[in-house]
Design a protein around this motif. Structure first.
Motif, mmCIF file in Angstrom:
data_model
loop_
_atom_site.group_PDB
_atom_site.id
_atom_site.type_symbol
_atom_site.label_atom_id
_atom_site.label_comp_id
_atom_site.label_asym_id
_atom_site.label_seq_id
_atom_site.Cartn_x
_atom_site.Cartn_y
_atom_site.Cartn_z
ATOM 1 N N UNK A 102 0.833 -1.203 0.000
ATOM 2 C CA UNK A 102 0.000 0.000 0.000
ATOM 3 C C UNK A 102 0.877 1.266 0.000
ATOM 4 N N UNK B 122 -1.227 -4.203 -1.851
ATOM 5 C CA UNK B 122 -2.249 -3.208 -1.493
ATOM 6 C C UNK B 122 -3.618 -3.874 -1.271
ATOM 7 N N UNK B 123 -4.332 -3.410 -0.274
ATOM 8 C CA UNK B 123 -5.613 -4.029 0.067
ATOM 9 C C UNK B 123 -5.458 -5.121 1.112
ATOM 10 N N UNK C 94 -5.271 -5.139 4.258
ATOM 11 C CA UNK C 94 -6.166 -5.052 5.415
ATOM 12 C C UNK C 94 -7.532 -5.647 5.087
ATOM 13 N N UNK C 95 -8.009 -5.370 3.857
ATOM 14 C CA UNK C 95 -9.336 -5.874 3.466
ATOM 15 C C UNK C 95 -9.347 -7.368 3.287
ATOM 16 N N UNK D 24 -10.794 -3.153 -6.237
ATOM 17 C CA UNK D 24 -9.500 -2.468 -6.218
ATOM 18 C C UNK D 24 -8.896 -2.366 -7.620
#
Lengths: 311, 278, 495
Positions: free
Chosen positions: C112, C431-432, C434-435, C472
């Motif tokens: 990220x 990236x992403x 956490x989701x 995303x």
């Protein structure tokens, strides 16, 4: 109340202000109006525009217009949103109702007290002075099955006959622990609000009712509680709004678990906004919550209005 | 109040009060006892209810106040909460008077005021962050005072509006007929009569701000560091300083308790009684 | 009025006393085992603002104040609570406040932060001469940290300062007890030993789970005893599932970003975790780090999988009832062919990086190199921080750890770490992250709570992961994931 004739000036009539005092009326309200407008207008507009865009800050700062897509996704495709709304509704309906009832009982008892009232009221008020970030840690230990005092005391007192559940670690009771903690924290708020309301009630009216032969309960139901309604309604409204924001307690007590059994809407919104940084989706979710709270508040206020009309 | 002398009434009242006292105070007592515990007395079996006498010292309080920055946090929280409460109640009571007595803007305007605090703070936090960045107010007390006002001001206005509406308007009207200005009528007639409301509003706007976490976290860094953020900082990933958290919690109660003790005399019956001869 | 004055005077005296008490501070002694040179002195002096999670892990910036001063650098610290590091950093980065020069964060966010251009690549600084000043000796950093948590798209963006990994921790005394060994053999037909496979984890767990009143290693139990426990609380329970799943060959996505977490192997892994809950305490589903640590060091559980700082705490008689009884070993694995594959998750950890908005990148680099290499051995071997080893030079210097836990324990501890780190398996760090992690954790946790079956849970998570990828941007996510797979391959985590 409108005994003084209304103005015939169009502008002032729009503002609903009596002519004689229109300057004072506007001047008095101006500081609050300016303050609130200037802090809230940008966040509101920004969030509104965001709610129609896709903005995934985890991958890029680019905003794309997606129309109503975010709203559609929240409302039709997000089971977790509805689960969180359901959990929150439970906290709002059951929790706030219990707070009102318990707060009313304690306020009535306090209002009857002659001596020692200051001490009682101060003692009962301590919970609201403990920030959720502190009380969350206390309740995390208190509710703990293996190490906590609550179940230990229950087992000791019942000589092991009662085996209490692992409160925060069981799907059926995790949300209840949040409700109980919230009840502990905010019942004192309702109590003091109601107490202040009771104390500012004119004694003459109550005495008049008493002289007419009304019992304590009759006076309470027919005279005092109706008189209390404006304060009660605002108390309930504030609690409803703030219960919608239940967040710190969830983080500290259960992190939304087990499973999704104690995830509240504020916690889910927080995850989307501050852990996933899905800004468009979060904005849409925020607006849906805003609309729900507005509708709920309108309902409450209309009850109050009808009551006033009946007086 | 004859019924209160019946024994069963007294019994029921006593049970209710005792139960309430246990419910509301047990966690407080627990927190207080925790301040004297060592790190290994938090999660034990059986739980340590009362720590041994030799541990009853102020070490954790001193550590919380000094090493962990409690003194600065206490100062910051006092400045922020005190200012927010003061501004909200002063600005709020004027607005409440206008709304209650002149029905300024009508019901819709009053509802708009209330609705400003309905917006989920998660959504407004980043836009607010950007505003304060541009105003160069990040990491100042002002940022928190202004941000918290979103929630405290509408509360103060609505609460006080309720109290003012309950007062008969005839009192002010007679003052106005006697030649008082609208402000004088408000200040000398209405304000003294809504004492309980003002006290309640002050207390709660103070407490709301005192306990607020999210704005405190995002809008400050190291120059301003309110208690809630300071206390959360005591919970590291692998090291939760339980006793210091509890000690900070106990310290954080003190201003609120002083406020209640000091303000409570204004929530007494009879304050309004004499004035209401109409 | 007089009263108030007195009160104020008294308060300020108390405040002054408290202030004086705060001045006393501890720092580890320089060990002199690492050779380095400090950066040339900055003239005029510069201030470097360092951001990190509050608490003892910011200690190094206090410990080495004199070193920083010698370089003409004043370090100013800004902290956020452990839970909120990402919220605060991301907000500051998005708003481009330029408030921080050095940022400390959990490496699952490196994708990220690096891909969004928040961080300054370090390669140019690292290559400067003389090497004694500038080279952070990346070859000395253990491969999983170096390859997975410091680099993104082939460039180095961050330096590790805390090497978190999970290891098996068990009650040596119980496993060595002759009666228990005999009873186990009689019941299960093989020798009692720290479980080698996840199936054995269930056997051993069930074997050691006893009610109060029963006997354990010859003593009558006053309280219930548990064979094993898990991190069952929402948020991190996923890593205890992934220990199992990764060893069975499960990997987050395939080449084309199709989720690989709902394969039959993954379902079996989750079922194993569900089955193990019956050997755990009743509140296992709200057990976080602290509860899981204390059920073990209070002597109520036979084995747990935990971070590597727990053995340090178990060795401390002030907090532990099992001093000298702790074995550290390899996390159980899954038989694949005729070998057993072991995987240890590496959740959390800390890396330091330089903000792209920093006005003083060079001084910032001097600060991070100092904590991530020059003084790192001192920082990971003291009880004043919670930082864990991450370099070969840490693992090969038991003498540095000896004062903390004794020479013999230090050797065993570092050997255990070496083995665990060789099995290291990363969190999702594209990236992403956490989701993806939250979505999987939610479903895993629902299965643990019995809301849904293991298979349903993982199918739900896979479906959710596809939604996240689509939201995303599938193409860009595939591109970064393929780069991540390169590092997995380089480490031999996949073929």
């Amino acid at each position: 109340m409108a005994t003084i004739p209304r103005t015939d000036n169009w502008f002032l009539r729009r503002l609903n202000v009596q002519r004689r005092h229109w300057k004072a009326a506007l001047l008095f309200v101006l500081p609050a109006f300016v303050m609130l407008l200037s802090i809230t207008i940008y966040p509101l507009i920004r969030t509104l525009t965001l709610s129609f865009t896709k903005l995934e800050l985890a991958v890029s700062p680019r905003e794309t217009f997606v129309g109503l897509d975010n709203f559609v996704r929240v409302l039709t495709g997000d089971a977790r949103f509805w689960n969180a709304m359901g959990n929150t509704a439970f906290l709002v309906v059951v929790g706030v109702a219990l707070q009102v009832v318990l707060g009313m009982v304690l306020a009535l008892l306090a209002s009857e007290m002659r001596r020692g009232r200051t001490v009682w009221v101060t003692l009962f008020l301590i919970p609201i002075m403990i920030a959720p970030v502190v009380s969350g840690f206390q309740f995390r230990v208190i509710f703990n099955d293996t190490f906590g005092p609550l179940n230990y005391i229950i087992r000791q007192l019942s000589a092991g006959l009662i085996s209490p559940p692992a409160w925060t670690a069981t799907s059926g009771t995790a949300l209840l622990t949040i409700l109980i903690t919230d009840l502990w924290q905010w019942t004192p708020f309702m109590m003091l609000l109601i107490l202040a309301g009771l104390e500012s009630q004119s004694q003459e009216i109550i005495e008049a009712a008493r002289v007419d032969g009304a019992s304590y309960w009759q006076t309470l139901w027919r005279v005092r509680i109706p008189l209390l309604l404006p304060v009660l309604i605002i108390g309930v409204l504030i609690r409803v709004m703030d219960t919608f924001k239940t967040f710190d307690l969830v983080v500290l007590l259960t992190a939304g678990g087990p499973g999704s059994s104690s995830e509240t809407i504020a916690y889910y919104t927080y995850l989307n906004g501050f852990k996933f940084f899905s800004m468009g989706y979060t904005a849409a979710m925020a607006f849906i919550q805003l609309i729900v709270i507005i509708v709920v508040s309108r309902v409450f206020l209309s009850i109050q209005k009808r009551q006033r009309g009946a007086d | 109040m004859t019924h209160r002398n019946r024994p069963w009434v007294r019994l029921v009242v006593g049970i209710i009060l005792a139960a309430a006292l246990v419910f509301f105070l047990f966690p407080v007592v627990w927190m207080f006892l925790t301040t004297f515990k060592t790190q290994d007395q938090i999660f034990t079996t059986p739980p340590v209810l009362v720590p041994p006498a030799e541990q009853w010292n102020l070490n954790n309080y001193i550590a919380a106040l000094t090493q962990s920055g409690g003194l600065q946090a206490l100062r910051d929280s006092l400045i922020v909460s005190g200012s927010t409460a003061l501004i909200s109640v002063v600005v709020g009571s004027l607005a409440a008077y206008s709304l209650a007595r002149y029905r300024t803007g009508g019901d819709q305007f009053a509802f708009w005021i209330l609705s400003t605090r309905m917006f989920p703070p998660v959504a407004s936090a980043i836009p607010l962050f950007l505003i304060f960045r541009d105003l160069k107010l990040l990491d100042t007390h002002w940022a928190l005072i202004i941000a918290n006002s979103i929630f405290t001001l509408p509360f103060a206005i609505w609460l006080l509006k309720g109290f003012i509406e309950d007062l008969p308007p005839e009192l002010e009207e007679s003052a106005l007929i006697d030649g008082a200005s609208a402000f004088q009528a408000f200040w000398h007639v209405t304000r003294p009569l809504i004492g309980p409301g003002v006290v309640t509003a002050t207390l709660f706007t103070f407490v709301f701000t005192w306990n607020e976490f999210m704005f405190a976290l995002l809008l400050t860094k190291n120059r301003v560091r309110p208690l809630t953020v300071m206390i959360s900082s005591l919970a590291g990933g692998h090291e939760i300083l339980w006793a210091q958290i509890a000690a900070s919690g106990v310290i954080a109660i003190i201003p609120g308790v002083l406020l209640v003790v000091f303000l409570q005399r204004y929530i007494v019956r009879g304050l309004t009684m004499g004035a209401l001869k109409y | 009025m007089l009263k108030l004055k007195h009160l104020l005077v008294a308060l300020s005296i108390v405040a002054a006393l408290l202030g004086a008490a705060a001045l006393a501070q501890d720092a580890p002694q320089p060990l002199g085992l690492t050779s380095f040179e400090l950066c040339p002195k900055f003239d005029p002096p510069v201030t470097v603002t360092v951001f990190g999670d509050a608490g003892h892990n910011m200690g190094p910036y206090d410990f080495w104040k004199a070193d920083f001063e010698a370089m003409g650098i004043t370090v100013e610290q800004v902290t956020a609570p452990f839970e909120n590091v990402y919220d605060v950093l991301k907000t500051e980065f998005v708003a481009q406040t330029g408030a921080f020069d050095v940022v400390t964060f959990y490496p699952s966010y490196i994708g990220d932060f690096a891909s969004n251009g928040y961080l300054l690549p370090l390669d140019e600084f690292m290559a400067r001469e003389p090497a004694a000043v500038w080279d952070p000796m990346m070859d000395d950093v253990l491969a999983p940290f170096r390859e997975l948590y410091n680099k993104f798209s082939g460039q180095t963006y961050a330096l590790t300062v805390d090497g978190d990994v999970l290891v098996l921790q068990y009650r040596k005394d119980l496993f060595e007890n002759a009666d228990e060994q005999a009873a186990f053999k009689a019941k299960y037909g093989y020798d009692l030993r720290p479980p080698e496979t996840w199936q054995e984890w269930l056997d051993v767990g069930a074997f050691f789970t006893r009610k109060a009143g029963e006997t354990l290693a010859g003593e009558v139990l006053a309280e219930d005893f548990y064979g094993s426990s898990e991190f069952g609380k929402r948020g991190f329970s996923v890593h205890w599932f992934l220990n199992r799943a990764a060893s069975a060959g499960v990997i987050y996505f395939d080449e084309d970003m199709n989720p690989g977490i709902n394969t039959p192997e993954a379902v079996a892994a989750l079922q194993n975790m569900i089955d193990s809950l019956k050997n755990a305490p009743p509140d296992v589903l709200n057990s976080g780090y602290d509860e899981l640590r204390d059920i073990f060091i209070q002597g109520r559980a036979a084995m747990v999988v935990q971070w590597t700082d727990v053995p340090k705490k178990a060795a401390d008689p002030n907090q532990s009832k099992i001093v000298g009884k702790v074995g550290v070993g390899r996390i159980p694995g899954t038989p694949v062919g005729d070998t057993v594959v072991h995987r240890s998750m590496m959740p959390v950890g800390r890396v330091v990086a330089i903000s792209a908005d920093s006005d003083v990148p060079e001084a910032a680099y001097c600060v991070i190199k100092h904590v991530a290499y020059n003084r790192s051995l001192e920082d990971v071997s003291t009880s004043l921080t919670g930082l864990d080893p991450y370099r070969l030079s840490h693992l090969n210097n038991p003498s540095a750890f000896a004062p903390l836990m004794g020479e013999e324990n230090a050797v065993a501890y570092l050997e255990g770490l070496k083995v665990a780190l060789a099995d290291g398996f990363p969190e999702i760090f594209i990236p992403g992250s956490a989701q993806y992690t939250d979505a999987l954790d939610l479903e895993v946790n629902r299965a643990l709570a019995g809301e849904i079956s293991a298979e349903q849970a993982l199918n739900n998570a896979a479906a959710r992961w596809n939604e996240i990828t689509d939201t995303l941007g599938r193409d860009s996510q595939i591109a970064v994931w393929r780069q991540a797979l390169e590092s997995y391959r380089a480490l031999g985590l996949i073929k």
